[in-house]
Motif scaffolding. Structure first.
Motif, mmCIF file in Angstrom:
data_model
loop_
_atom_site.group_PDB
_atom_site.id
_atom_site.type_symbol
_atom_site.label_atom_id
_atom_site.label_comp_id
_atom_site.label_asym_id
_atom_site.label_seq_id
_atom_site.Cartn_x
_atom_site.Cartn_y
_atom_site.Cartn_z
ATOM 1 N N HIS A 42 15.585 18.802 -19.174
ATOM 2 C CA HIS A 42 15.945 18.145 -17.924
ATOM 3 C C HIS A 42 15.028 18.688 -16.826
ATOM 4 O O HIS A 42 15.451 19.391 -15.914
ATOM 5 N N SER A 77 18.751 10.175 -16.811
ATOM 6 C CA SER A 77 17.705 10.975 -16.176
ATOM 7 C C SER A 77 16.311 10.412 -16.431
ATOM 8 O O SER A 77 15.420 10.535 -15.580
ATOM 9 N N TYR A 127 22.862 18.308 -15.209
ATOM 10 C CA TYR A 127 21.472 18.643 -14.924
ATOM 11 C C TYR A 127 21.316 19.863 -14.016
ATOM 12 O O TYR A 127 22.257 20.272 -13.343
#
Length: 244
Positions: A42, A77, A127
Motif C-alpha cells: 500500500h 487503492s 492503509y
C-alpha cells in the motif's frame, strides 16, 4: 443469467465473491480473474503500477470469454490513487479494452453512497495515512464528505486478508461517530461479505465495504437490482429482482 466480471488483484479476500454469488441467488454469476499485482504494498508507486493498463488488460480476454456483461476493477487503492480524473481514464481504458461497461471499486463507493442518499461518512481504512488521505480526497471529489478517517497503517494486502470479524468490527467502531451517516471500509483485501448485517446492527447505520460495493456496481452496470438483505442496506433498497 447475469454474468459479471471482476479483475481482482492477487489473492487475499477473493473468497468473498463466491459467498456473495450464493447470497445473490441462482441467476447471477460472478466471474473473478486475478491480475498480477507486482509488489504487494500500500505505497503510491506500487499502487500506480498495480492499476496500470497493461496489468488490467491482461485479464480482460478471459472475462470476455466468460460472457460477462460488465467488468469492475475490484481494487480501491489501485484506482483512487490515480485521482478522480485519472481513475476515470483508467475505467474508460478498461471499457475500451473489454468492450463492456466498466467501473472500479472507488467509483462504486461514491455511487453506493449516492444510492443510499448519504453524504457524510466515516472511513475505516487498512492503509497507511497517506493512502487513506488519497481515498478521502477521492470521495470529496465525488461529493461524499469523510467526517472522520482512520488509517490502520497496514502495508500489504496479504496481512489485511488475515483479518477476521473482530478486527473489522473494531476498525468500524473506532472510526464511527454521530456525524457519519454510513461507515466505509475501503479495501478489497478485507474479508467482509459474511459480516455486513452484523456490522450494521452493531453500528446502527449502513456499512459499505469494498467487495460488497464492487459487486453492487457490477449489477448497476448490468441494469440489475437484487434484493439480498444478507449483503446489507445497499442490497435492500427498492429491489427489482428477488434473489432466489
Amino acid at each position: 443469467m447475469t454474468a459479471l466480471g471482476f479483475l481482482y488483484p492477487g489473492h487475499s479476500a477473493e473468497d468473498d465473491y463466491p459467498r456473495m454469488e450464493q447470497l445473490l441467488g441462482s441467476d447471477v454469476r460472478l466471474d473473478v480473474v486475478h491480475t498480477d499485482i507486482g509488489e504487494d504494498a500500500h505505497r503510491v508507486d506500487a499502487l500506480l503500477e498495480m492499476g496500470s493498463p497493461e496489468r488490467l488488460t491482461a485479464g480482460v480476454e478471459q472475462l470476455r470469454m466468460s460472457g460477462a456483461e460488465a467488468v469492475v476493477w475490484a481494487c480501491t487503492s489501485g484506482s483512487f490513487v490515480y485521482g478522480w480524473e485519472g481513475a476515470q481514464g483508467q475505467v474508460r481504458a478498461l471499457a475500451r479494452s473489454a468492450g463492456l461497461p466498466a467501473s472500479s471499486t472507488s467509483f462504486a463507493f461514491v455511487h453506493a453512497a449516492q444510492e443510499l442518499g448519504v453524504q457524510r461518512v466515516a472511513v475505516g481504512a487498512t492503509y497507511p495515512d497517506d493512502v487513506a488521505a488519497l481515498f478521502a480526497a477521492f470521495l470529496l471529489a465525488g461529493g461524499v464528505e469523510p467526517v472522520t478517517v482512520r488509517a490502520s497503517g497496514i502495508i500489504t494486502a496479504a496481512e489485511v486478508g488475515t483479518w477476521g470479524y473482530d478486527e473489522v468490527l473494531a476498525l468500524a467502531r473506532a472510526v464511527d461517530g454521530p456525524d457519519a451517516e454510513a461507515v466505509l471500509l475501503p479495501d478489497t483485501a478485507l474479508h467482509t461479505a459474511a459480516h455486513i448485517p452484523d456490522l450494521e446492527k452493531q453500528l446502527g447505520k449502513p456499512v459499505l465495504t469494498a467487495n460488497q460495493v464492487t459487486v453492487w456496481e457490477a449489477l448497476r452496470l448490468a441494469d440489475r437490482k437484487v434484493n439480498a438483505p444478507d449483503l446489507g442496506a445497499l442490497f435492500t433498497k427498492e429491489p427489482l429482482v428477488q434473489a432466489g
